[in-house]
Motif scaffolding. Structure first.
Motif, PDB file in Angstrom:
ATOM      1  N   ASP A 158      13.619   4.211   3.383  1.00 17.67           N
ATOM      2  CA  ASP A 158      13.496   4.887   2.084  1.00 17.67           C
ATOM      3  C   ASP A 158      14.777   4.676   1.283  1.00 17.67           C
ATOM      4  OD1 ASP A 158      13.218   6.628  -0.073  1.00 17.67           O
ATOM      5  OD2 ASP A 158      12.474   8.286   1.147  1.00 17.67           O
ATOM      6  N   LEU A 159      14.685   3.880   0.217  1.00 16.63           N
ATOM      7  CA  LEU A 159      15.870   3.620  -0.609  1.00 16.63           C
ATOM      8  C   LEU A 159      16.411   4.889  -1.252  1.00 16.63           C
ATOM      9  CD1 LEU A 159      15.274   0.313  -2.608  1.00 16.63           C
ATOM     10  CD2 LEU A 159      16.816   0.711  -0.700  1.00 16.63           C
ATOM     11  N   GLY A 160      15.560   5.905  -1.378  1.00 18.65           N
ATOM     12  CA  GLY A 160      16.004   7.174  -1.940  1.00 18.65           C
ATOM     13  C   GLY A 160      17.043   7.867  -1.080  1.00 18.65           C
ATOM     14  N   GLU A 161      17.199   7.424   0.161  1.00 20.05           N
ATOM     15  CA  GLU A 161      18.148   8.048   1.084  1.00 20.05           C
ATOM     16  C   GLU A 161      19.434   7.244   1.260  1.00 20.05           C
ATOM     17  OE1 GLU A 161      16.129   8.817   4.753  1.00 20.05           O
ATOM     18  OE2 GLU A 161      14.629  10.091   3.816  1.00 20.05           O
ATOM     19  N   VAL A 162      19.532   6.086   0.590  1.00 14.11           N
ATOM     20  CA  VAL A 162      20.735   5.277   0.739  1.00 14.11           C
ATOM     21  C   VAL A 162      21.523   5.254  -0.569  1.00 14.11           C
ATOM     22  CG1 VAL A 162      19.673   3.818   2.514  1.00 14.11           C
ATOM     23  CG2 VAL A 162      19.654   3.063   0.141  1.00 14.11           C
ATOM     24  N   ASP A 163      22.765   4.837  -0.460  1.00 11.15           N
ATOM     25  CA  ASP A 163      23.642   4.725  -1.620  1.00 11.15           C
ATOM     26  C   ASP A 163      23.370   3.374  -2.286  1.00 11.15           C
ATOM     27  OD1 ASP A 163      25.851   4.149  -3.323  1.00 11.15           O
ATOM     28  OD2 ASP A 163      27.117   5.533  -2.176  1.00 11.15           O
ATOM     29  N   LEU A 164      22.686   3.400  -3.432  1.00 10.06           N
ATOM     30  CA  LEU A 164      22.314   2.157  -4.108  1.00 10.06           C
ATOM     31  C   LEU A 164      23.533   1.388  -4.622  1.00 10.06           C
ATOM     32  CD1 LEU A 164      19.055   3.119  -6.026  1.00 10.06           C
ATOM     33  CD2 LEU A 164      19.291   1.819  -3.904  1.00 10.06           C
ATOM     34  N   GLY A 165      24.618   2.088  -4.920  1.00 12.88           N
ATOM     35  CA  GLY A 165      25.844   1.404  -5.323  1.00 12.88           C
ATOM     36  C   GLY A 165      26.402   0.565  -4.197  1.00 12.88           C
ATOM     37  N   VAL A 166      26.382   1.102  -2.987  1.00 13.99           N
ATOM     38  CA  VAL A 166      26.840   0.363  -1.805  1.00 13.99           C
ATOM     39  C   VAL A 166      25.904  -0.816  -1.557  1.00 13.99           C
ATOM     40  CG1 VAL A 166      27.154   0.486   0.705  1.00 13.99           C
ATOM     41  CG2 VAL A 166      28.005   2.335  -0.760  1.00 13.99           C
ATOM     42  N   ARG A 206       0.798  -1.229   0.000  1.00 17.13           N
ATOM     43  CA  ARG A 206       0.000   0.000   0.000  1.00 17.13           C
ATOM     44  C   ARG A 206       0.833   1.283   0.000  1.00 17.13           C
ATOM     45  NH1 ARG A 206      -5.016  -1.611   0.285  1.00 17.13           N
ATOM     46  NH2 ARG A 206      -5.787  -3.197   1.707  1.00 17.13           N
ATOM     47  N   SER A 207       1.951   1.268   0.691  1.00 13.82           N
ATOM     48  CA  SER A 207       2.785   2.467   0.795  1.00 13.82           C
ATOM     49  C   SER A 207       3.452   2.770  -0.553  1.00 13.82           C
ATOM     50  CB  SER A 207       3.861   2.265   1.861  1.00 13.82           C
ATOM     51  OG  SER A 207       4.885   3.232   1.719  1.00 13.82           O
ATOM     52  N   PRO A 208       3.271   3.980  -1.062  1.00 15.12           N
ATOM     53  CA  PRO A 208       3.934   4.321  -2.326  1.00 15.12           C
ATOM     54  C   PRO A 208       5.462   4.233  -2.239  1.00 15.12           C
ATOM     55  CG  PRO A 208       2.332   6.020  -1.714  1.00 15.12           C
ATOM     56  CD  PRO A 208       2.430   5.056  -0.563  1.00 15.12           C
ATOM     57  N   VAL A 209       6.033   4.579  -1.084  1.00 12.70           N
ATOM     58  CA  VAL A 209       7.488   4.501  -0.906  1.00 12.70           C
ATOM     59  C   VAL A 209       7.934   3.046  -0.912  1.00 12.70           C
ATOM     60  CG1 VAL A 209       9.415   4.932   0.699  1.00 12.70           C
ATOM     61  CG2 VAL A 209       7.685   6.699   0.293  1.00 12.70           C
ATOM     62  N   ARG A 210       7.240   2.167  -0.156  1.00 14.07           N
ATOM     63  CA  ARG A 210       7.613   0.756  -0.126  1.00 14.07           C
ATOM     64  C   ARG A 210       7.454   0.123  -1.508  1.00 14.07           C
ATOM     65  NH1 ARG A 210       9.116   2.416   3.608  1.00 14.07           N
ATOM     66  NH2 ARG A 210       8.524   2.164   5.766  1.00 14.07           N
ATOM     67  N   ARG A 211       6.410   0.512  -2.248  1.00 13.80           N
ATOM     68  CA  ARG A 211       6.200  -0.058  -3.582  1.00 13.80           C
ATOM     69  C   ARG A 211       7.305   0.400  -4.534  1.00 13.80           C
ATOM     70  NH1 ARG A 211       2.744  -3.085  -6.996  1.00 13.80           N
ATOM     71  NH2 ARG A 211       4.088  -3.253  -8.817  1.00 13.80           N
ATOM     72  N   ARG A 212       7.630   1.688  -4.481  1.00 12.11           N
ATOM     73  CA  ARG A 212       8.719   2.196  -5.329  1.00 12.11           C
ATOM     74  C   ARG A 212      10.016   1.478  -4.992  1.00 12.11           C
ATOM     75  NH1 ARG A 212      10.790   7.375  -3.077  1.00 12.11           N
ATOM     76  NH2 ARG A 212      11.936   5.812  -1.907  1.00 12.11           N
ATOM     77  N   ASP A 213      10.285   1.331  -3.698  1.00 13.62           N
ATOM     78  CA  ASP A 213      11.501   0.663  -3.262  1.00 13.62           C
ATOM     79  C   ASP A 213      11.508  -0.806  -3.689  1.00 13.62           C
ATOM     80  OD1 ASP A 213      12.205   3.079  -2.177  1.00 13.62           O
ATOM     81  OD2 ASP A 213      12.083   2.414  -0.087  1.00 13.62           O
ATOM     82  N   ALA A 214      10.353  -1.464  -3.624  1.00 12.00           N
ATOM     83  CA  ALA A 214      10.259  -2.869  -4.041  1.00 12.00           C
ATOM     84  C   ALA A 214      10.575  -3.005  -5.524  1.00 12.00           C
ATOM     85  CB  ALA A 214       8.870  -3.423  -3.725  1.00 12.00           C
ATOM     86  N   ASP A 215      10.028  -2.119  -6.342  1.00 10.56           N
ATOM     87  CA  ASP A 215      10.316  -2.166  -7.781  1.00 10.56           C
ATOM     88  C   ASP A 215      11.809  -1.953  -8.039  1.00 10.56           C
ATOM     89  OD1 ASP A 215       7.626  -2.621  -8.346  1.00 10.56           O
ATOM     90  OD2 ASP A 215       7.199  -0.500  -8.746  1.00 10.56           O
ATOM     91  N   THR A 216      12.414  -1.028  -7.297  1.00 13.31           N
ATOM     92  CA  THR A 216      13.855  -0.768  -7.423  1.00 13.31           C
ATOM     93  C   THR A 216      14.662  -2.005  -7.027  1.00 13.31           C
ATOM     94  OG1 THR A 216      13.553   1.594  -6.994  1.00 13.31           O
ATOM     95  CG2 THR A 216      15.766   0.696  -6.617  1.00 13.31           C
ATOM     96  N   LEU A 217      14.263  -2.656  -5.931  1.00 14.76           N
ATOM     97  CA  LEU A 217      15.003  -3.825  -5.448  1.00 14.76           C
ATOM     98  C   LEU A 217      14.834  -5.033  -6.370  1.00 14.76           C
ATOM     99  CD1 LEU A 217      14.458  -3.463  -1.621  1.00 14.76           C
ATOM    100  CD2 LEU A 217      16.631  -3.291  -2.871  1.00 14.76           C
ATOM    101  N   VAL A 218      13.662  -5.199  -6.956  1.00 19.12           N
ATOM    102  CA  VAL A 218      13.486  -6.293  -7.908  1.00 19.12           C
ATOM    103  C   VAL A 218      14.483  -6.126  -9.046  1.00 19.12           C
ATOM    104  CG1 VAL A 218      11.951  -7.246  -9.683  1.00 19.12           C
ATOM    105  CG2 VAL A 218      11.092  -6.884  -7.363  1.00 19.12           C
ATOM    106  N   ALA A 219      14.568  -4.927  -9.602  1.00 22.83           N
ATOM    107  CA  ALA A 219      15.500  -4.682 -10.714  1.00 22.83           C
ATOM    108  C   ALA A 219      16.950  -4.858 -10.267  1.00 22.83           C
ATOM    109  CB  ALA A 219      15.277  -3.286 -11.281  1.00 22.83           C
ATOM    110  N   LEU A 220      17.311  -4.313  -9.097  1.00 24.41           N
ATOM    111  CA  LEU A 220      18.682  -4.406  -8.597  1.00 24.41           C
ATOM    112  C   LEU A 220      19.083  -5.853  -8.349  1.00 24.41           C
ATOM    113  CD1 LEU A 220      20.375  -2.132  -6.004  1.00 24.41           C
ATOM    114  CD2 LEU A 220      20.436  -4.583  -5.673  1.00 24.41           C
ATOM    115  N   MET A 221      18.238  -6.598  -7.645  1.00 23.88           N
ATOM    116  CA  MET A 221      18.589  -7.971  -7.295  1.00 23.88           C
ATOM    117  C   MET A 221      18.566  -8.888  -8.516  1.00 23.88           C
ATOM    118  SD  MET A 221      17.091  -8.586  -3.500  1.00 23.88           S
ATOM    119  CE  MET A 221      17.696  -7.592  -2.121  1.00 23.88           C
TER     120      MET A 221
END
Length: 137
Positions: free
Chosen positions: A104-112, A13-28
């Protein structure tokens, strides 16, 4: 993407969690070369086999996450202490023995984060994992 994974993500339901989930699916997916699949409530990529000294053994996702209400939980089953050098540079997060909690994945270093996932995945899939995260560092 697997229908079960898509259905699970549709319940976030959370737009932030959903955005982060989509980002993590692609990253992983990129890091592991594996398609996502559901392991109970965890979205997992690849798998590893564990066998503890007690004789208990089984299979688990080699990389994975779960979009929870309070934070997204990232699973590093080789233990967070194995990644202490990188966690210091990740950005805002908290940890458990084998979990990294990010609000919030927007606040972390995705490269790390990508390096942590890659390192953990490589270690877990190199053979039979012999210990619990609490015992591995």
């Amino acid at each position: 993407m697997d229908a079960d994974v898509t259905a699970h993500l549709d319940t976030v339901r959370s737009p932030v969690r959903r955005r982060d989930a989509d980002t993590l699916v692609a990253l992983m997916q990129r890091v592991t070369g594996q398609e996502p699949r559901m392991w109970a409530t965890i979205i997992g990529f690849g798998q590893y086999h564990y066998r503890y000294a007690s004789g208990r053994e089984g299979d688990a996702p080699a990389a994975g996450f779960a979009p929870r209400k309070a934070a997204t939980t990232l699973y590093v089953m080789d233990g967070v202490d194995s990644h202490r050098d990188l966690l210091d540079r990740l950005g805002p997060h908290t940890t458990g023995v084998s979990c990294i909690y990010v609000k919030d994945l927007g606040e972390v270093d995705l490269g790390v984060l990508e390096t942590i996932v890659a390192r953990s995945y490589e270690r877990l899939t190199a053979g039979v994992w012999p210990s619990r995260a609490a015992e591995s560092s």
